[in-house]
Enzyme design. Structure first.
Site, PDB file in Angstrom:
ATOM      1  N   TYR A  76      68.150  59.632 -21.791  1.00  0.00           N
ATOM      2  CA  TYR A  76      67.094  60.017 -22.730  1.00  0.00           C
ATOM      3  C   TYR A  76      67.224  59.322 -24.078  1.00  0.00           C
ATOM      4  CZ  TYR A  76      66.041  63.521 -19.226  1.00  0.00           C
ATOM      5  OH  TYR A  76      65.709  64.143 -18.044  1.00  0.00           O
ATOM      6  N   GLN A 110      66.957  76.343 -18.168  1.00  0.00           N
ATOM      7  CA  GLN A 110      66.250  76.177 -16.906  1.00  0.00           C
ATOM      8  C   GLN A 110      66.632  77.242 -15.889  1.00  0.00           C
ATOM      9  OE1 GLN A 110      66.988  72.138 -15.619  1.00  0.00           O
ATOM     10  NE2 GLN A 110      66.118  71.259 -17.476  1.00  0.00           N
ATOM     11  N   HIS A 156      69.581  72.036 -14.481  1.00  0.00           N
ATOM     12  CA  HIS A 156      69.807  71.385 -13.185  1.00  0.00           C
ATOM     13  C   HIS A 156      70.390  72.343 -12.144  1.00  0.00           C
ATOM     14  CE1 HIS A 156      69.912  67.063 -15.077  1.00  0.00           C
ATOM     15  NE2 HIS A 156      68.856  67.777 -15.429  1.00  0.00           N
ATOM     16  N   TYR A 179      72.340  59.946  -1.493  1.00  0.00           N
ATOM     17  CA  TYR A 179      71.130  59.498  -2.194  1.00  0.00           C
ATOM     18  C   TYR A 179      71.423  58.886  -3.562  1.00  0.00           C
ATOM     19  CZ  TYR A 179      68.819  61.052   1.862  1.00  0.00           C
ATOM     20  OH  TYR A 179      68.443  61.148   3.186  1.00  0.00           O
ATOM     21  N   GLU A 234      62.422  60.788  -7.736  1.00  0.00           N
ATOM     22  CA  GLU A 234      62.432  60.261  -6.376  1.00  0.00           C
ATOM     23  C   GLU A 234      61.803  61.212  -5.382  1.00  0.00           C
ATOM     24  OE1 GLU A 234      66.788  57.993  -6.757  1.00  0.00           O
ATOM     25  OE2 GLU A 234      66.481  59.541  -5.237  1.00  0.00           O
TER      26      GLU A 234
END
Length: 378
Positions: free
Chosen positions: A271, A90, A157, A260, A250
């Protein structure tokens, strides 16, 4: 290249997802129809977009290129002088934003997965923020304003979204980089949103600036992988969305110093279907204003502030990587009152931006393209 999709208006709280009508070039609904104009195609994972005052559109490709669309046409030569990126998993080249006073100072802000440099701790890469100016098709006057530390080998991430608020402060999202528990640790950058001045300094009113052992850049914490960030055009509030695991994506209205919850509370599961936590709420942890279960894999979002799209004004548009579509989140103040699924199967929507002229643009991967949403007259 013009494709046309129905963009149907909500009469109830939730409605069906429209689909491509190749045989009807201009399908109509009672109130609105939207044409999708493909500006450029054959791109490789476009990630971030920024609109220059002269109408040019800058965009990044995750592999490490910065490109520009001029007068509706793609310049075949990528912009030179971009930073070296760790384009793995990513990781890569992420978001773009212009300084609020860009016409006076020319600063462009960009984020990327910065590989380990000599003298840094850890191995691999981490999320970095740079500013530079654009001259003669090259980035010059480069300044690295921030890099999260240490580096990590894991290639997921990163976060990487940036936004300026109405006071000129800059916010940057940083994902948990695979280290879940440290999203709750104020001495770690994992799973945080940070707040900086336009020069990369720490604002004196940051919520943890005087707290021992806390990183002073932190604005909020307990995030998983925030890849949507937008400032409300009227209230100035900071909104973000983040990826949950399997479920639990979210949308949050971000408050200074707020927690949060990740991974202490979540509406998602692993997963492999194992349980992360049985808790979806805890004292001292914020609840999302909207969550998705199952996950839609949200990426990119922006508010509709223009009058061009009629009843869409004031709503939030969110890209979906998993379901290859656009979500319209219908708002009343800070409350979600409905949701509409648009442009079914258009592709993995990576970035959503309203241009200064009021039109909405999407950066899409698989297929790699940038499109413009054009509201048709009745």
């Amino acid at each position: 290249m013009l494709h046309t999709f129905i963009a149907c208006i909500l009469f109830g709280a939730f409605l069906w997802a429209p689909s491509l009508h190749a045989q009807n070039p201009q399908p109509k609904t009672a109130e609105v129809s939207i044409s999708v104009d493909t500006l450029v195609s054959d791109l490789i994972c476009p990630w971030g977009m920024a609109f220059l005052p002269n109408g040019d559109l800058l965009f990044s490709e995750r592999g490490g290129t910065l490109r520009v669309i001029k007068e509706g046409k793609l310049d075949p030569t990528p912009i030179s002088g971009v930073p070296k990126v760790k384009a793995k998993g990513q990781g890569g080249f992420f978001d773009l934003a212009l300084h609020p006073d860009f016409e006076e100072n020319g600063w462009i802000y960009l984020t990327y997965a910065a590989p380990m440099e000599k003298g840094e701790t850890g191995e691999g890469a981490n999320t970095a923020l740079m500013r530079a100016r654009l001259e003669n098709h090259a980035l010059v006057d480069q300044e690295v304003l921030f890099k999260a530390s240490p580096n990590y080998r894991k290639s997921h991430h990163y976060g990487g979204r940036i936004a300026f608020d109405h006071q000129g402060y800059l916010y940057l999202t940083i994902g948990d980089r695979g280290g879940r528990p440290e999203a709750q640790s104020l001495d770690k950058y994992r799973g945080k949103i940070i707040k900086l001045t336009d020069e990369g300094q720490i604002p004196s009113d940051n919520p943890f600036v005087n707290q021992p052992q806390a990183l002073p850049e932190i604005y909020s914490y307990g995030h998983r992988n925030p890849q949507g960030l937008a400032v409300h055009p009227e209230t100035g509030a900071l909104w973000e969305h983040e990826h949950g695991p399997q479920g639990g994506d979210e949308i949050n209205v971000v408050q200074a110093g707020a927690n949060y919850g990740w991974p202490e509370i979540t509406y998602g599961i692993n997963y492999d279907n194992s349980i992360i936590t049985k808790d979806t709420a805890k004292t001292g942890m914020e609840q999302p204003i909207l969550y998705w279960r199952p996950s839609i894999a949200p990426c990119g979002m922006d508010f509709v502030a223009s009058n061009r799209y009629g009843p869409w004004k004031g709503d939030l548009l969110v890209g979906s990587l998993k379901f290859r579509r656009l979500h319209r989140v219908i708002l009343s103040g800070d409350n979600v009152v409905g949701e509409e699924q648009l442009l079914e199967n258009i592709g993995r929507v990576r970035c959503v931006k309203q241009a200064p002229d009021g039109y909405i643009y999407l950066a899409i991967e698989g297929p790699g393209m940038i499109v413009k949403l054009i509201p048709e007259s009745k």
